[in-house]
Scaffold this active site. Structure first.
Site, PDB file in Angstrom:
ATOM      1  N   ASP A  78      -7.003  -9.246 -68.494  1.00 25.17           N
ATOM      2  CA  ASP A  78      -7.594 -10.587 -68.321  1.00 25.17           C
ATOM      3  C   ASP A  78      -8.980 -10.472 -67.718  1.00 25.17           C
ATOM      4  OD1 ASP A  78      -4.951 -11.481 -68.667  1.00 25.17           O
ATOM      5  OD2 ASP A  78      -4.661 -11.841 -66.517  1.00 25.17           O
ATOM      6  N   HIS A 131      -3.777  -9.894 -64.911  1.00 20.35           N
ATOM      7  CA  HIS A 131      -3.434  -8.707 -65.703  1.00 20.35           C
ATOM      8  C   HIS A 131      -4.734  -7.909 -65.837  1.00 20.35           C
ATOM      9  CE1 HIS A 131      -0.668 -11.780 -67.413  1.00 20.35           C
ATOM     10  NE2 HIS A 131       0.165 -10.804 -67.649  1.00 20.35           N
TER      11      HIS A 131
HETATM   12  C1  XLS Z   1       4.925 -14.637 -69.685  1.00 19.35           C
HETATM   13  C2  XLS Z   1       4.896 -14.239 -68.288  1.00 19.35           C
HETATM   14  C3  XLS Z   1       3.611 -13.565 -67.834  1.00 19.35           C
HETATM   15  C4  XLS Z   1       3.843 -12.829 -66.550  1.00 19.35           C
HETATM   16  C5  XLS Z   1       2.834 -11.798 -66.220  1.00 19.35           C
HETATM   17  O1  XLS Z   1       5.781 -15.391 -70.123  1.00 19.35           O
HETATM   18  O2  XLS Z   1       5.189 -15.340 -67.495  1.00 19.35           O
HETATM   19  O3  XLS Z   1       2.577 -14.493 -67.734  1.00 19.35           O
HETATM   20  O4  XLS Z   1       3.936 -13.725 -65.482  1.00 19.35           O
HETATM   21  O5  XLS Z   1       2.786 -10.800 -67.172  1.00 19.35           O
END
Ligand code: XLS
Ligand code: NI
Ligand code: NI
Length: 442
Positions: free
Chosen positions: A107, A104
């Site tokens: 991140d 993301h």
């Molecule tokens: C959360 C999601 C997230 C997505 C990406 O539950 O799995 O991690 O994969 O935003």
């Protein structure tokens, strides 16, 4: 690029040692260079490490703070820390033999005091990531924007009742698309973190769904305008953090995309734990997406059936993965997608080494499932059984029926004059479960 000292000095590149190995830091089934049908296992499986869990996860939960402290998380300047963290991550990607990573925007780089400052910081980190990708050959499976952590998004991003927040989210996704393109991302994911509601007392559901569709159309238009060729993916999840999320499951996602004329531009990123939260099996979600030609990628993890939330654990359940893999292979594979370990260490798993054990377990389970599924499909016993089960539609009135040549009057006449009462035919579930077990247990 200057070589800094290693962040995982005690751990060497993980080697494949074969099924009889007892070395916990070796692969037993995942041999990245093994060639199957002219392609390496690495290219077949397209594993990816999820940056948010592997490098931003601290083990914190609603009942207590983080427990996991990484040696590289030192210093005052968040951008400098972010760079060193990225160095550690790429060392890990190489040592664990992962050809891809996913992130993301927030991140990898810290949020600044304004969007302009945040974007500048992101640019610095992206330049560094580009250099690391070039030096290591590790590629970006997908990028995404975090539209759910910052308080501004507490009532959603694209579905926020305040147009100002919608605009801010659009600006953020514009930038996330720019950097995903700059890093050669092969896909771009939309997980609707807070795109849902807590209570209908304050919510205009129809308007929110229309806004979400507008947002996705704008993203498609913008991607086209910058020449981003990656596949757009929707990642369904029924709830958490909101009580009800609009992308509840694959079926709801398909209906939403078709209702709003978006179906040509999207496929699905299916997460095991989200499937089970929606009351489905992992394989069910894969089959629903595949039936619509919209199977895109996998967020590889698992939940705990005794807990009602997204525990994001590493999956070592070979039975579940073999079933999933047969559906994926039958559908023709994942194309530009891959298997992204959207999974995190348990709170008490605080050693650096645990990150390796976790990914080794997940990769080995998927590699074994891949091999088992290939055998199952090559032998074709289930396919033959299923084909025979539907054989009455292959000829005669069954075929006419499938072709749309018969109406209720014709069928009524057929039953009254010729067919009479149908004979019961066994579904043979127990026989088939034993057959599956014979593949799994040797
Ligand atoms: C959360 C999601 C997230 C997505 C990406 O539950 O799995 O991690 O994969 O935003
Ligand atoms: Ni996910
Ligand atoms: Ni999840």
């Amino acid at each position: 690029m200057k070589k800094s000292r290693p962040h995982f000095p005690k751990i060497r590149r993980i080697a494949y040692e074969g099924p009889s190995s007892v070395n916990p830091l070796a692969f037993r089934h995942y041999n990245p260079t093994e060639v199957i049908d002219g392609r390496s296992l690495k290219d077949h499986l397209r594993f990816s490490v999820a940056y948010w869990h592997a490098f931003r996860g601290t083990g914190g939960d609603p009942f207590g703070p983080g427990t996991i402290v990484r040696p590289w998380e030192q210093g005052r300047d968040p951008v400098s820390i972010a760079k060193v963290r990225l160095d550690a991550a790429f060392e890990f990607f190489q040592k664990i033999e992962s050809p891809f990573w996913c992130f993301h925007d927030r991140d990898i780089a810290p949020e600044g005091r304004s969007l302009a400052q945040t974007n500048r910081q992101l640019d610095q980190i992206v330049a560094h990531a580009k250099e690391l990708q070039r030096a290591t050959g590790v590629k970006l499976l997908w990028g995404t924007a975090n539209l759910f952590s910052h308080p501004r998004y507490m009532c959603g991003a694209a579905t926020n009742p305040d147009a100002h927040v919608f605009a801010y989210a659009a600006a953020q996704v514009k930038k996330a698309l720019d950097v995903t393109k700059a890093l050669g991302g092969e896909n771009y994911v939309f997980w609707g973190g807070r795109e849902g509601y807590e209570t209908l007392l304050n919510t205009n559901l129809k308007r929110e769904q229309a806004h979400l569709a507008t947002f996705l159309h704008l993203a498609v238009d913008y991607a086209k305008s910058i020449g981003f060729k990656g596949q757009f993916l929707i990642e369904p999840k029924p709830r958490e953090p909101t009580k009800h999320q609009y992308d509840f499951d694959v079926a709801a996602g398909i209906a939403f995309l078709r209702t709003h004329g978006l179906e040509k531009h999207f496929k699905f990123n299916i997460e095991t734990n989200h499937a089970t939260l929606a009351g489905h099996s992992f394989q069910h979600e894969i089959e629903v997406a595949a039936a619509a030609g919209m199977l895109g990628s996998i967020d590889a993890n698992t939940g705990d059936l005794l807990l009602g939330w997204d525990t994001d654990q590493f999956n070592t359940d070979v039975r579940e993965l073999t079933l999933a893999m047969t559906s994926i292979l039958r559908a023709g594979g994942l194309g530009t997608g891959g298997f992204n370990f959207d999974a995190k260490l348990r709170r008490p798993s605080t050693d650096l080494e645990d990150l390796f054990h976790a990914h080794i377990g997940g990769m080995d389970a998927y590699a074994l499932a891949f091999k088992l599924a290939r055998r199952i499909l090559a032998e074709g016993k289930f396919e033959q059984f299923v084909a025979a089960r539907y054989a009455s539609y292959d000829t005669g009135y069954g075929r006419d029926l499938e072709k749309g040549r018969l109406g209720f009057r014709d069928l009524n006449k057929l039953v009254l004059t010729k067919l009479g009462e149908p004979r019961p035919r066994s579904g043979k579930q127990e026989y088939l479960e034993n057959l599956l077990a014979s593949y799994l247990n040797g």
